[in-house]
Design a protein around this motif. Structure first.
Motif, PDB file in Angstrom:
ATOM      1  N   ALA A   1       5.710   5.406  -0.122  1.00 26.05           N
ATOM      2  CA  ALA A   1       5.356   5.755   1.255  1.00 26.05           C
ATOM      3  C   ALA A   1       6.586   5.924   2.147  1.00 26.05           C
ATOM      4  CB  ALA A   1       4.430   4.686   1.823  1.00 26.05           C
TER       5      ALA A   1
ATOM      6  N   ARG B   1      11.354  13.822  -3.512  1.00 21.91           N
ATOM      7  CA  ARG B   1      11.045  13.368  -4.859  1.00 21.91           C
ATOM      8  C   ARG B   1      12.338  13.074  -5.642  1.00 21.91           C
ATOM      9  NH1 ARG B   1       7.497  18.258  -6.642  1.00 21.91           N
ATOM     10  NH2 ARG B   1       8.825  19.234  -5.067  1.00 21.91           N
TER      11      ARG B   1
ATOM     12  N   LEU C   1       9.148  10.353  -3.634  1.00 26.74           N
ATOM     13  CA  LEU C   1       7.971  10.813  -2.889  1.00 26.74           C
ATOM     14  C   LEU C   1       6.742  11.000  -3.772  1.00 26.74           C
ATOM     15  CD1 LEU C   1       7.023  11.610  -0.064  1.00 26.74           C
ATOM     16  CD2 LEU C   1       7.844  13.925  -0.489  1.00 26.74           C
ATOM     17  N   ASP C   2       6.873  10.937  -5.065  1.00 29.83           N
ATOM     18  CA  ASP C   2       5.686  11.012  -5.907  1.00 29.83           C
ATOM     19  C   ASP C   2       4.812   9.770  -5.766  1.00 29.83           C
ATOM     20  OD1 ASP C   2       5.465  13.518  -7.423  1.00 29.83           O
ATOM     21  OD2 ASP C   2       7.510  13.016  -8.026  1.00 29.83           O
ATOM     22  N   TYR C   3       5.413   8.652  -5.355  1.00 30.63           N
ATOM     23  CA  TYR C   3       4.654   7.414  -5.211  1.00 30.63           C
ATOM     24  C   TYR C   3       4.895   6.694  -3.874  1.00 30.63           C
ATOM     25  CZ  TYR C   3       4.032   7.394 -10.355  1.00 30.63           C
ATOM     26  OH  TYR C   3       3.705   7.699 -11.653  1.00 30.63           O
TER      27      TYR C   3
ATOM     28  N   LEU D   1       0.866  -1.173   0.000  1.00 31.61           N
ATOM     29  CA  LEU D   1       0.000   0.000   0.000  1.00 31.61           C
ATOM     30  C   LEU D   1       0.905   1.227   0.000  1.00 31.61           C
ATOM     31  CD1 LEU D   1      -2.790   1.217   0.052  1.00 31.61           C
ATOM     32  CD2 LEU D   1      -2.798   1.054   2.542  1.00 31.61           C
ATOM     33  N   GLN D   2       0.869   1.992  -1.101  1.00 32.77           N
ATOM     34  CA  GLN D   2       1.755   3.149  -1.239  1.00 32.77           C
ATOM     35  C   GLN D   2       0.973   4.432  -1.020  1.00 32.77           C
ATOM     36  OE1 GLN D   2       4.799   2.998  -1.087  1.00 32.77           O
ATOM     37  NE2 GLN D   2       5.772   1.495  -2.391  1.00 32.77           N
ATOM     38  N   LEU D   3       1.502   5.554  -1.448  1.00 31.75           N
ATOM     39  CA  LEU D   3       0.868   6.827  -1.145  1.00 31.75           C
ATOM     40  C   LEU D   3      -0.536   6.941  -1.731  1.00 31.75           C
ATOM     41  CD1 LEU D   3       3.536   9.654  -1.470  1.00 31.75           C
ATOM     42  CD2 LEU D   3       2.698   8.510   0.570  1.00 31.75           C
ATOM     43  N   HIS D   4      -0.732   6.491  -2.968  1.00 29.75           N
ATOM     44  CA  HIS D   4      -1.986   6.763  -3.656  1.00 29.75           C
ATOM     45  C   HIS D   4      -2.843   5.531  -3.892  1.00 29.75           C
ATOM     46  CE1 HIS D   4       0.045  10.491  -4.519  1.00 29.75           C
ATOM     47  NE2 HIS D   4       0.992   9.850  -5.155  1.00 29.75           N
ATOM     48  N   ALA D   5      -2.260   4.369  -3.828  1.00 28.37           N
ATOM     49  CA  ALA D   5      -2.979   3.150  -4.190  1.00 28.37           C
ATOM     50  C   ALA D   5      -2.115   1.942  -3.797  1.00 28.37           C
ATOM     51  CB  ALA D   5      -3.257   3.135  -5.693  1.00 28.37           C
ATOM     52  N   TYR D   6      -2.593   0.769  -4.161  1.00 33.34           N
ATOM     53  CA  TYR D   6      -1.755  -0.421  -3.986  1.00 33.34           C
ATOM     54  C   TYR D   6      -0.732  -0.460  -5.112  1.00 33.34           C
ATOM     55  CZ  TYR D   6      -5.231  -2.061  -0.637  1.00 33.34           C
ATOM     56  OH  TYR D   6      -6.059  -2.169   0.445  1.00 33.34           O
TER      57      TYR D   6
ATOM     58  N   ILE E   1      11.928  11.696  -9.203  1.00 32.37           N
ATOM     59  CA  ILE E   1      11.635  11.786 -10.638  1.00 32.37           C
ATOM     60  C   ILE E   1      11.754  13.217 -11.164  1.00 32.37           C
ATOM     61  CG2 ILE E   1       9.882  11.357 -12.414  1.00 32.37           C
ATOM     62  CD1 ILE E   1       8.865   9.032 -10.627  1.00 32.37           C
TER      63      ILE E   1
ATOM     64  N   ARG F   1       4.652  15.513   1.673  1.00 30.91           N
ATOM     65  CA  ARG F   1       4.109  14.154   1.541  1.00 30.91           C
ATOM     66  C   ARG F   1       2.582  14.179   1.485  1.00 30.91           C
ATOM     67  NH1 ARG F   1       4.651   8.635   3.630  1.00 30.91           N
ATOM     68  NH2 ARG F   1       2.656   8.047   4.498  1.00 30.91           N
TER      69      ARG F   1
ATOM     70  N   GLY G   1      -7.283   1.358  -2.377  1.00 33.39           N
ATOM     71  CA  GLY G   1      -6.142   2.102  -1.850  1.00 33.39           C
ATOM     72  C   GLY G   1      -6.235   3.602  -2.017  1.00 33.39           C
TER      73      GLY G   1
ATOM     74  N   TRP H   1      -0.974   1.701  -9.588  1.00 35.33           N
ATOM     75  CA  TRP H   1      -2.366   2.119  -9.383  1.00 35.33           C
ATOM     76  C   TRP H   1      -3.296   0.907  -9.344  1.00 35.33           C
ATOM     77  CZ3 TRP H   1      -2.707   7.180  -8.273  1.00 35.33           C
ATOM     78  CH2 TRP H   1      -1.675   8.023  -8.733  1.00 35.33           C
ATOM     79  N   ILE H   2      -2.953  -0.050  -8.529  1.00 41.54           N
ATOM     80  CA  ILE H   2      -3.676  -1.322  -8.525  1.00 41.54           C
ATOM     81  C   ILE H   2      -4.808  -1.301  -7.498  1.00 41.54           C
ATOM     82  CG2 ILE H   2      -3.425  -3.784  -7.990  1.00 41.54           C
ATOM     83  CD1 ILE H   2      -2.197  -2.892 -10.698  1.00 41.54           C
TER      84      ILE H   2
END
Lengths: 550, 111
Positions: A421, A426, A417-419, A47-52, A428, B86, B21, A95-96
């Protein structure tokens, strides 16, 4: 290429069914997150910042065209149309949906792929030289060894809960393109005086919070003893590795604490108890696996990469061949390195359409094979030199023709840090800024080989310690800053970089690196690479550049 | 490095939706919204604790995971804004343009 047998296929099919049941139970509330988390991590699902995020294993970085097409399909159907190739020769999708994960694993299983052991404190995907089987300086294809290790380590019951994750890399060539000295175990295939194949075994290398260059624990382990010797190393580590502190749990900490001599003695003692047992590798088993990696049928050909450069009708084609095509062991063929570092693109990312195209090009021009590199690029390993113009035209039209392999814009960067956790800063955007600054490929070729690695945190997924120029993102009171190191390298002469000054802003980091390049160009000897200049003069002239720009 | 927050720091509760998520924030209406500016802002620790207790029910109910309390910059007009980089990225997505899966010219047919 290795083809799954019924046991391999049954294993991944069973895993899909198991994980589908686990996900169903989680979504139905029958499993808590604490109960479920270890199960999803065993299947590469974070589980990352925005999604799995799903990490898919690409054993020793080798893909068939059908496998690449399934990776493209997953990107298109379940993600946002792209995937990210990693420094461990894997692919990650950012983005899973949890609910889709079992279907993704089922799709992967149709082409003999999975996400097993891409996370957790186990033996991870074994990596290898991306030029395996085609490099001119090779003793033997290291994928034979890597496949043996894959079979030995997959679901190994004794090593499923190690003190910490465990990474093994294999090279079969004199030039180390697998970074074996910065892995928990590094293996270098070589021949004894009698011609027998065996391994130099290195142990205790690694990057992250405590970077260490691995040490040779045994100069030669005969092939038949490989598994028993590695089993002995893992047993000593499993027994004595620290479990009280995650930051002290890697084998490098144990080797350092004991000293390599004491560690070696313990391994030798353990080895004596298992060497003559079931782990001895019979020649017929090795031969059966080696048969999967038998060289494909190359056409008779002639000519060299230098000839292809000379014959190129277009200067842009000549420039691409010069930067991206390496000598193949078979005359008339070349190893084509496909850059995933186009200007302004996230390093290592490829879209679904690009992946589909690469699969088609692999079928047409590379005997159906593709490799993933530690540098987050791809390789078409078997390309006839006569086909280079057609291949280049197809790649270039798809944004895959950037002629920058090994050059300053061929930047290794983690998701940052864009993705991620775990990241502090950053990666990229800084990589993109550098690719814009060094977008002139003629200028980049004039600068020559120069590896820039950018990690967004101390976990060092982009291997910044061993970049010729390494950049580490840090968080100082809420501000993203970047610490710069010089002189690192991950090759045969692996070295850790030296910090050149306090952390700086992203904008300043770009200017600093441009300044380092100018300093290098001013003081280099004819033909001297950046890394060789740093080795010759040290970091002092570059520190002057650093402080002059302050 | 996390810094100690003042006792009356404005805060919101955030989590990730279990099924996909997606980053979500607890609103005053008791639902989970993917928009930070709709989040309920609480200041006193007792109010934070009460809100968390309610939100834990949604963890148990498998709606969300990974509950966190984060400091925010309140804005009566536009709604709360993230303070840390963040959390700004969690709220708004990656700061980079994501790769776009445009069609590419296909390879010429094999035969």
């Amino acid at each position: 290429m290795y083809q799954y047998d019924t046991h391999d296929q049954a294993l991944v099919d069973q895993r899909v069914a198991q994980f589908r049941d686990q996900v169903d139970r989680r979504l139905a509330g029958e499993l808590t997150e604490d109960q479920f988390k270890p199960l999803r991590l065993m299947n590469g699902l974070y589980l990352q910042l925005h999604a799995y995020m799903l990490r898919v294993a690409i054993p020793y970085g080798t893909l068939s065209a059908p496998q690449m097409r399934v990776l493209a399909h997953i990107a298109r159907r379940y993600d946002r149309g792209y995937g990210h190739f990693t420094t461990r020769q894997n692919i990650q999708y950012n983005w899973i949906r949890l609910a889709d994960a079992p279907d993704i694993l089922a799709d992967l299983a149709t082409v003999g792929m999975h996400a097993i052991q891409t996370s957790g404190n186990c033996i991870r995907n074994v990596t290898a030289d991306p030029w395996a089987g085609v490099a001119a300086d090779e003793v033997e294809d290291p994928r034979i060894t890597a496949e043996i290790l894959r079979q030995w380590s997959t679901l190994h019951p004794e090593f499923s809960f190690l003190p910490r994750k465990f990474k093994i890399a294999v090279t079969g060539a004199a030039s180390d393109r697998a970074a074996i000295k910065v892995h928990d175990i590094g293996l270098r295939l070589h021949r004894a005086e009698d011609g027998a194949i065996g391994y130099e075994v290195l142990v205790g290398g690694g990057l992250g919070r405590t970077p260490v260059i691995g040490k040779t624990i045994r100069a030669f382990v005969p092939r038949q003893d490989l598994l028993s010797y590695l089993e002995a190393i893992l047993r000593v580590y499993n027994l004595h590795g620290r479990r009280d502190n995650i930051y002290k749990a890697r084998i490098k900490i144990l080797v350092d604490a004991l000293g390599i001599d004491v560690f070696r003695q313990q391994v030798e003692a353990e080895w004596a108890t298992v060497r003559e047992g079931a782990l001895a590798l019979p020649d017929d088993v090795v031969a059966a696996i080696a048969a999967h990696f038998a060289p494909p049928a190359h056409e008779a050909g002639a000519g060299s990469v230098a000839d292809a450069i000379e014959a190129a009708p277009d200067p842009a084609l000549a420039r691409w061949i010069r930067a991206n095509v390496a000598p193949h062991k078979v005359p008339g063929y070349g190893i084509v390195n496909v850059s995933l570092k186009a200007t302004d693109q996230p390093p290592g990312d490829a879209t679904a359409s690009q992946m589909d195209l690469l699969a088609d090009l692999a079928d047409r021009f590379s005997l159906g094979e593709i490799r993933v590199t530690r540098e987050q690029n791809l390789v078409l390993p078997h390309v006839r030199l006569a086909d280079l113009p057609a291949l280049w035209a197809a790649l270039d039209a798809a944004g895959l023709g950037t002629p920058n392999i090994g050059l300053i814009s061929d930047i290794i960067a983690c998701p940052g840090l864009d993705y991620c956790a775990l990241a502090n800063a950053r990666s990229i955007p800084l990589a993109q800024a550098l690719t814009r600054r060094f977008a002139d490929m003629d200028r980049a070729q004039e600068v020559g080989e120069l590896h820039v690695n950018i990690s967004g945190c101390i976990n060092a997924c982009a291997h910044h310690h061993v970049g010729h120029i390494g950049i580490l993102g840090v968080d100082r009171r809420g501000e993203e800053l970047y610490q710069v190191t010089l002189g690192g390298r991950a090759d045969t002469d692996a070295t850790l970089g030296t910090v050149v000054g306090p952390a700086v802003s992203a904008e300043r980091a770009v200017d600093l690196i441009a300044g380092f390049v100018e300093t290098y160009l001013a003081i280099r000897h004819p033909g001297e690479r950046f890394i060789d200049t740093v080795a010759r003069v040290g970091t002092a002239p570059f520190k002057e550049t650093f402080h002059a720009a302050a | 490095m996390a810094r100690k927050l003042a006792a009356d720091t404005p805060r919101v509760v955030t989590a990730n939706r279990l099924v996909d998520g997606v980053v979500v924030y607890r609103t005053a209406g008791g639902i989970w919204s993917p928009r930070l500016h709709r989040a309920l802002v609480v200041r006193e620790q007792a109010a934070v604790d009460r809100l968390l207790a309610v939100c834990r029910g949604d963890v148990t109910g498998c709606e969300v995971v990974d509950l966190q309390v984060i400091p925010v910059q309140p804005d009566p007009a536009a709604g709360p804004r993230a303070i840390s980089q963040r959390e700004a990225i969690r709220a708004a997505g990656p700061t980079i343009a994501l790769p776009v899966d445009r069609p590419v010219p296909t390879a010429a047919p094999l035969f």
